[in-house]
Scaffold this motif. Sequence first.
Motif, PDB file in Angstrom:
ATOM      1  N   GLY A  12       0.803  -1.214   0.000  1.00 26.41           N
ATOM      2  CA  GLY A  12       0.000   0.000   0.000  1.00 26.41           C
ATOM      3  C   GLY A  12       0.835   1.261   0.000  1.00 26.41           C
ATOM      4  N   LEU A  13       1.870   1.317   0.850  1.00 31.76           N
ATOM      5  CA  LEU A  13       2.702   2.523   0.907  1.00 31.76           C
ATOM      6  C   LEU A  13       3.548   2.675  -0.356  1.00 31.76           C
ATOM      7  CD1 LEU A  13       3.893   2.723   4.631  1.00 31.76           C
ATOM      8  CD2 LEU A  13       1.873   3.719   3.537  1.00 31.76           C
ATOM      9  N   THR A  14       4.026   1.547  -0.910  1.00 37.51           N
ATOM     10  CA  THR A  14       4.774   1.645  -2.174  1.00 37.51           C
ATOM     11  C   THR A  14       3.872   2.184  -3.277  1.00 37.51           C
ATOM     12  OG1 THR A  14       6.132  -0.249  -1.509  1.00 37.51           O
ATOM     13  CG2 THR A  14       6.189   0.391  -3.827  1.00 37.51           C
ATOM     14  N   ALA A  15       2.635   1.698  -3.326  1.00 33.41           N
ATOM     15  CA  ALA A  15       1.690   2.187  -4.331  1.00 33.41           C
ATOM     16  C   ALA A  15       1.415   3.675  -4.139  1.00 33.41           C
ATOM     17  CB  ALA A  15       0.390   1.399  -4.266  1.00 33.41           C
ATOM     18  N   ALA A  16       1.282   4.104  -2.894  1.00 32.13           N
ATOM     19  CA  ALA A  16       1.017   5.517  -2.634  1.00 32.13           C
ATOM     20  C   ALA A  16       2.167   6.390  -3.127  1.00 32.13           C
ATOM     21  CB  ALA A  16       0.790   5.734  -1.138  1.00 32.13           C
ATOM     22  N   VAL A  17       3.402   5.959  -2.865  1.00 30.22           N
ATOM     23  CA  VAL A  17       4.557   6.724  -3.350  1.00 30.22           C
ATOM     24  C   VAL A  17       4.547   6.785  -4.875  1.00 30.22           C
ATOM     25  CG1 VAL A  17       7.082   6.800  -3.464  1.00 30.22           C
ATOM     26  CG2 VAL A  17       5.956   6.149  -1.320  1.00 30.22           C
ATOM     27  N   GLY A  18       4.330   5.631  -5.508  1.00 27.18           N
ATOM     28  CA  GLY A  18       4.333   5.589  -6.963  1.00 27.18           C
ATOM     29  C   GLY A  18       3.227   6.414  -7.583  1.00 27.18           C
ATOM     30  N   VAL A 257       5.783  -5.149  -3.551  1.00 23.81           N
ATOM     31  CA  VAL A 257       6.494  -3.971  -4.070  1.00 23.81           C
ATOM     32  C   VAL A 257       6.410  -3.919  -5.596  1.00 23.81           C
ATOM     33  CG1 VAL A 257       8.807  -2.993  -4.402  1.00 23.81           C
ATOM     34  CG2 VAL A 257       8.072  -3.719  -2.122  1.00 23.81           C
ATOM     35  N   ILE A 258       6.666  -5.044  -6.247  1.00 22.88           N
ATOM     36  CA  ILE A 258       6.669  -5.075  -7.709  1.00 22.88           C
ATOM     37  C   ILE A 258       5.260  -4.823  -8.252  1.00 22.88           C
ATOM     38  CG2 ILE A 258       7.122  -6.508  -9.732  1.00 22.88           C
ATOM     39  CD1 ILE A 258       9.367  -7.820  -8.092  1.00 22.88           C
ATOM     40  N   ASP A 259       4.240  -5.384  -7.579  1.00 23.39           N
ATOM     41  CA  ASP A 259       2.859  -5.070  -7.956  1.00 23.39           C
ATOM     42  C   ASP A 259       2.644  -3.560  -7.987  1.00 23.39           C
ATOM     43  OD1 ASP A 259       2.178  -7.751  -8.046  1.00 23.39           O
ATOM     44  OD2 ASP A 259       1.033  -7.740  -6.182  1.00 23.39           O
ATOM     45  N   ALA A 260       3.035  -2.903  -6.902  1.00 21.86           N
ATOM     46  CA  ALA A 260       2.763  -1.472  -6.756  1.00 21.86           C
ATOM     47  C   ALA A 260       3.490  -0.661  -7.819  1.00 21.86           C
ATOM     48  CB  ALA A 260       3.183  -1.018  -5.352  1.00 21.86           C
ATOM     49  N   VAL A 261       4.750  -0.990  -8.071  1.00 23.49           N
ATOM     50  CA  VAL A 261       5.507  -0.227  -9.059  1.00 23.49           C
ATOM     51  C   VAL A 261       4.981  -0.510 -10.466  1.00 23.49           C
ATOM     52  CG1 VAL A 261       7.795   0.226 -10.002  1.00 23.49           C
ATOM     53  CG2 VAL A 261       7.521  -0.157  -7.549  1.00 23.49           C
ATOM     54  N   ARG A 282       1.015  -8.976 -14.206  1.00 28.24           N
ATOM     55  CA  ARG A 282       1.291  -9.492 -12.862  1.00 28.24           C
ATOM     56  C   ARG A 282       0.571 -10.791 -12.510  1.00 28.24           C
ATOM     57  NH1 ARG A 282       5.317  -9.247 -10.998  1.00 28.24           N
ATOM     58  NH2 ARG A 282       4.679  -9.235  -8.829  1.00 28.24           N
ATOM     59  N   ARG A 283      -0.598 -11.045 -13.061  1.00 29.31           N
ATOM     60  CA  ARG A 283      -1.363 -12.203 -12.585  1.00 29.31           C
ATOM     61  C   ARG A 283      -0.658 -13.519 -12.902  1.00 29.31           C
ATOM     62  NH1 ARG A 283      -6.255 -14.505 -14.723  1.00 29.31           N
ATOM     63  NH2 ARG A 283      -6.411 -12.700 -16.122  1.00 29.31           N
ATOM     64  N   GLY A 284      -0.208 -13.691 -14.138  1.00 34.20           N
ATOM     65  CA  GLY A 284       0.457 -14.939 -14.490  1.00 34.20           C
ATOM     66  C   GLY A 284       1.730 -15.173 -13.698  1.00 34.20           C
TER      67      GLY A 284
END
Length: 340
Positions: A12-18, A257-261, A282-284
């Motif tokens: 969540g926080l990584t997504a917010a930064v991105g 982290v990779i999801d968010a970025v 990302r899903r696969g």
Amino acid sequence: MRAAVIGGGIGGLTAAVGLRRVGWEVTVFERAEALPTTGTGLGIWRNALRALDELGLGDPVRRAGRRQPDGIVRKPDGARIGVLRADVHLVTRPALLAVLAAALPRDTIRFGEEVGGADCDHDLVVAADGINSATRRALFGVDVRRSGAIGWRGTADVTVEAGGETWGRGVKFGLTPQADGRTNWYAMTAPDADLAATFSTWHDPIPEILASTTDVLRHSLDYLPPLPAYYRGNTVLIGDAAHAMTPDLGQGACQAVIDAVTLTTCLAKSPETALRAYDRLRRGQTQRMARRSLLLNRLARTRHLTGIRDAAVGAALALAPKPRNDTPWSADLEPDELAG
């Protein structure tokens, strides 16, 4: 454009930064009253560190942790099974969350607020609400399943030079040195096992580490069956909400982290089709990783023919290719999955 992030954990926080980096107005809703001040270590692998580099946060995370030397996989008597190549930094959860939170304005995170996706009147809802995600249940009606194993975690005031894992009959024990001189450890047992009795006769320093630990966390090792999609409407799932996996590959925090970025990169490139692109990218990958992690969990839990198992694990470790420095952070890093 306004985004609501449900959950102030790593994803969540990584997504917010991105999201803020690509021009979104972001609010993070976190039900806890504050960031945690205690917690065990997390292995942050090269792929996740490179993703954090995209946000300018890779080096602060590296400084907050410790580069791990190669470890040894052993039998309970200390005999060597193989070498575990470690291309990873160990960072405590509080230290990692502090780095991420420091990259956000102070009023971005609303502590003590628990909301659901339907409660958010935003252009985008990022569900980072963890393994027991209420958002996922509302969207897809899917919940986690039990692996049949129990995980234990703790930190001991004992210094070790290098980490590694020890595999027994249906159980295993792992340890990694922290930057502060202490040792982070984890174990896997059957649900009815006694922790101290299970590992009391194993090789040093395992008995000493357990004797030096005061706060031990115990939890079921659960996993999520594959979802048909990682988004619906304007709501997108990341991290454990999307692909909770057993911890056997040590990639749970990394994949969040990779999801968010990846999500924020897709939004920057093609906002109209960003969620579809994120799902495709990302899903696969994450569902393959979750399957492999569960297979490794089942392999570690076997109680029969462990000599054959240990020989196979030793051979796999010997044949695993060394990590390459030129592999993109977004790639499907199968050699690293094996090394994990």
